[in-house]
Motif scaffolding. Structure first.
Motif, PDB file in Angstrom:
ATOM      1  N   ASN A  72       0.827  -1.200   0.000  1.00 53.76           N
ATOM      2  CA  ASN A  72       0.000   0.000   0.000  1.00 53.76           C
ATOM      3  C   ASN A  72       0.865   1.255   0.000  1.00 53.76           C
ATOM      4  OD1 ASN A  72      -1.273   2.089   2.320  1.00 53.76           O
ATOM      5  ND2 ASN A  72      -2.640   1.600   0.617  1.00 53.76           N
ATOM      6  N   TYR A  73       1.901   1.244   0.817  1.00 50.05           N
ATOM      7  CA  TYR A  73       2.793   2.403   0.883  1.00 50.05           C
ATOM      8  C   TYR A  73       3.444   2.682  -0.471  1.00 50.05           C
ATOM      9  CZ  TYR A  73       7.052   5.040   1.692  1.00 50.05           C
ATOM     10  OH  TYR A  73       8.056   5.962   1.597  1.00 50.05           O
ATOM     11  N   GLY A  74       3.967   1.642  -1.116  1.00 50.10           N
ATOM     12  CA  GLY A  74       4.621   1.837  -2.398  1.00 50.10           C
ATOM     13  C   GLY A  74       3.672   2.363  -3.460  1.00 50.10           C
ATOM     14  N   VAL A  75       2.468   1.788  -3.509  1.00 46.91           N
ATOM     15  CA  VAL A  75       1.463   2.248  -4.470  1.00 46.91           C
ATOM     16  C   VAL A  75       1.061   3.689  -4.184  1.00 46.91           C
ATOM     17  CG1 VAL A  75      -0.942   1.940  -5.209  1.00 46.91           C
ATOM     18  CG2 VAL A  75       0.567  -0.048  -5.031  1.00 46.91           C
ATOM     19  N   THR A 292       9.082  -5.066  -1.727  1.00 48.43           N
ATOM     20  CA  THR A 292       7.646  -4.855  -1.889  1.00 48.43           C
ATOM     21  C   THR A 292       7.286  -3.413  -2.213  1.00 48.43           C
ATOM     22  OG1 THR A 292       7.387  -6.586  -0.219  1.00 48.43           O
ATOM     23  CG2 THR A 292       5.428  -5.336  -0.809  1.00 48.43           C
ATOM     24  N   VAL A 293       7.920  -2.465  -1.551  1.00 48.33           N
ATOM     25  CA  VAL A 293       7.619  -1.050  -1.801  1.00 48.33           C
ATOM     26  C   VAL A 293       7.920  -0.684  -3.255  1.00 48.33           C
ATOM     27  CG1 VAL A 293       8.295   1.321  -1.237  1.00 48.33           C
ATOM     28  CG2 VAL A 293       7.909  -0.346   0.595  1.00 48.33           C
ATOM     29  N   LEU A 294       9.058  -1.144  -3.758  1.00 46.15           N
ATOM     30  CA  LEU A 294       9.404  -0.843  -5.151  1.00 46.15           C
ATOM     31  C   LEU A 294       8.434  -1.511  -6.116  1.00 46.15           C
ATOM     32  CD1 LEU A 294      13.311  -1.079  -5.116  1.00 46.15           C
ATOM     33  CD2 LEU A 294      11.847   0.943  -4.843  1.00 46.15           C
ATOM     34  N   GLN A 295       7.944  -2.693  -5.771  1.00 43.47           N
ATOM     35  CA  GLN A 295       6.935  -3.332  -6.622  1.00 43.47           C
ATOM     36  C   GLN A 295       5.685  -2.463  -6.734  1.00 43.47           C
ATOM     37  OE1 GLN A 295       6.176  -7.736  -6.639  1.00 43.47           O
ATOM     38  NE2 GLN A 295       7.433  -7.648  -4.802  1.00 43.47           N
ATOM     39  N   GLY A 296       5.288  -1.847  -5.612  1.00 46.52           N
ATOM     40  CA  GLY A 296       4.130  -0.961  -5.642  1.00 46.52           C
ATOM     41  C   GLY A 296       4.340   0.230  -6.550  1.00 46.52           C
ATOM     42  N   ARG A 297       5.526   0.822  -6.462  1.00 44.07           N
ATOM     43  CA  ARG A 297       5.844   1.955  -7.346  1.00 44.07           C
ATOM     44  C   ARG A 297       5.814   1.512  -8.815  1.00 44.07           C
ATOM     45  NH1 ARG A 297       7.779   6.444  -4.833  1.00 44.07           N
ATOM     46  NH2 ARG A 297       8.529   6.272  -2.677  1.00 44.07           N
ATOM     47  N   LEU A 298       6.369   0.328  -9.057  1.00 43.92           N
ATOM     48  CA  LEU A 298       6.428  -0.188 -10.416  1.00 43.92           C
ATOM     49  C   LEU A 298       5.031  -0.419 -10.990  1.00 43.92           C
ATOM     50  CD1 LEU A 298       8.096  -1.365 -12.782  1.00 43.92           C
ATOM     51  CD2 LEU A 298       8.103  -3.551 -11.542  1.00 43.92           C
ATOM     52  N   ALA A 299       4.126  -0.965 -10.182  1.00 45.03           N
ATOM     53  CA  ALA A 299       2.762  -1.225 -10.649  1.00 45.03           C
ATOM     54  C   ALA A 299       2.073   0.066 -11.065  1.00 45.03           C
ATOM     55  CB  ALA A 299       1.967  -1.922  -9.555  1.00 45.03           C
TER      56      ALA A 299
END
Length: 354
Positions: A72-75, A292-299
């Motif tokens: 959630n934070y990354g997104v 996980t945070v970077l995955q959110g940014r990537l999405a």
């Protein structure tokens, strides 16, 4: 020991927001095309490159643990940076596929511009992914895996690869001696969990590491702890307890409570703050991180690029995983893995771009 979902989230339930953290503009990834993986640098869109206040629907299986809080934070951080909007829905757990399908159907009916989907079931969401893309709404498969080919992109790290790394680590640690594992990979039918089962089994194939017991179940802390305690009581020759992040967190507690430290070791195939802390304290041996945070940014970047009419570097990409052990723990960025202390889950973000 943390005895409830609320306790598991306590460290995240204060007043911070993703908007207040230092922005990230690029990071190393692996671009995936079949069996081919290519290292690359993924540069996120600058705010000036996002030309409309796009409204994104985000669907998570749950928010019961710090893994999905980090997601959630990354997104949310990237949504803020882009000036876009989002609404987040969580289904309450991996047994609630019908809830997620209803939430996704509502997002389609409300004509969101794009969807980021942390799928409960890789197969079960397929018809609605097709319905969304047929309606012109791009869908980014996030973390868990989606099999429907019309999906617009995959922002994830393969749980096959993560569990394979953990399996190889245990083979190395075994030193060629017979080693017995209790395996707790998460819920049956969840794409990521099934991938982890295959990856771990492939890694230990033709070694002297064997799985004595596998228990599948929801990723609630108490569910995992009950299964692990039962396994320890039933199988007295276990050398390792291995599983998804919450299972590893529970395993460290179970080993300590049973006075089995030094006899039974613990490893995870993905990481959350309690597992990180257990590695630092010596209660858990290792876990790969999928950042996980970077995955959110990537999405978020993927869905915005599709909406902006840009071509993705690859249809499937994810941060390059890294093994976290007592030897490597200080070299791995916590801010790329976890939500910061004081972060409060954000269910809604309003667009700032006009």
């Amino acid at each position: 020991m943390r005895t409830s979902v609320l306790a598991a989230l306590a460290s995240c339930a204060f007043v911070g927001s993703a908007q207040s953290q230092q922005p990230v503009t690029s990071f190393p990834v692996q671009l995936v095309d079949g069996d081919k993986k290519t290292d690359a640098d993924w540069k996120l869109l600058g705010g000036e490159e996002v030309t409309k206040p796009w409204n994104i629907c985000v669907l998570f299986p749950h928010l019961k643990d710090s893994y999905w809080v980090a997601a959630n934070y990354g997104v949310a951080a990237e949504i803020h940076r882009a000036g876009s909007a989002m609404t987040l829905y969580e289904a309450g757990g991996y047994t609630n596929l019908s809830t997620q399908l209803s939430q996704m159907d509502n997002c389609i009916a409300q004509k969101f511009d794009g969807i980021i989907l942390g799928a409960i079931s890789a197969d079960g969401v397929g018809p609605l992914v097709k319905k969304a893309t047929d309606a012109g709404i791009p869908v980014i498969d996030f973390v868990n895996g989606v099999k429907e080919p019309s999906v617009s992109g995959h922002a994830l790290v393969s749980f096959y690869d993560l569990a394979y790394q953990t399996g190889k680590y245990i083979v190395e640690q075994s030193g060629g001696k017979s080693t017995v594992v209790g395996f707790f990979p998460g819920p049956q039918g969840a794409g990521w969990s099934d991938d982890a089962v295959r990856g771990f089994n492939d890694a230990i194939n033709e070694s002297k590491v064997e799985i004595a017991v596998t228990r599948r179940g929801d990723t609630g802390l108490n569910v995992q702890l009950d299964m692990i305690n039962n396994a320890l009581q039933t199988y007295d020759k276990l050398n390792w307890l291995v599983g998804v992040d919450i299972a590893a967190q529970a395993a460290a507690v179970a080993v300590r409570n049973a006075n089995l430290g030094g006899k039974v070791s613990v490893a995870a195939f993905d990481i959350i703050p309690p597992v990180y802390d257990d590695i630092a304290a010596g209660a858990t041996k290792a876990s790969p991180t999928d950042f996980t945070v970077l995955q959110g940014r990537l999405a978020v970047d993927m869905v915005l690029r599709v909406l902006q009419g840009q071509k993705l570097l690859a249809k499937r990409a994810g941060p390059k995983p890294q093994m976290v052990t007592a030897d490597t723990i200080k070299s791995v960025s916590k801010t790329d893995m976890f939500a910061p202390a004081g972060y409060k889950v954000e269910f809604s973000v309003e667009a700032t771009k006009k």
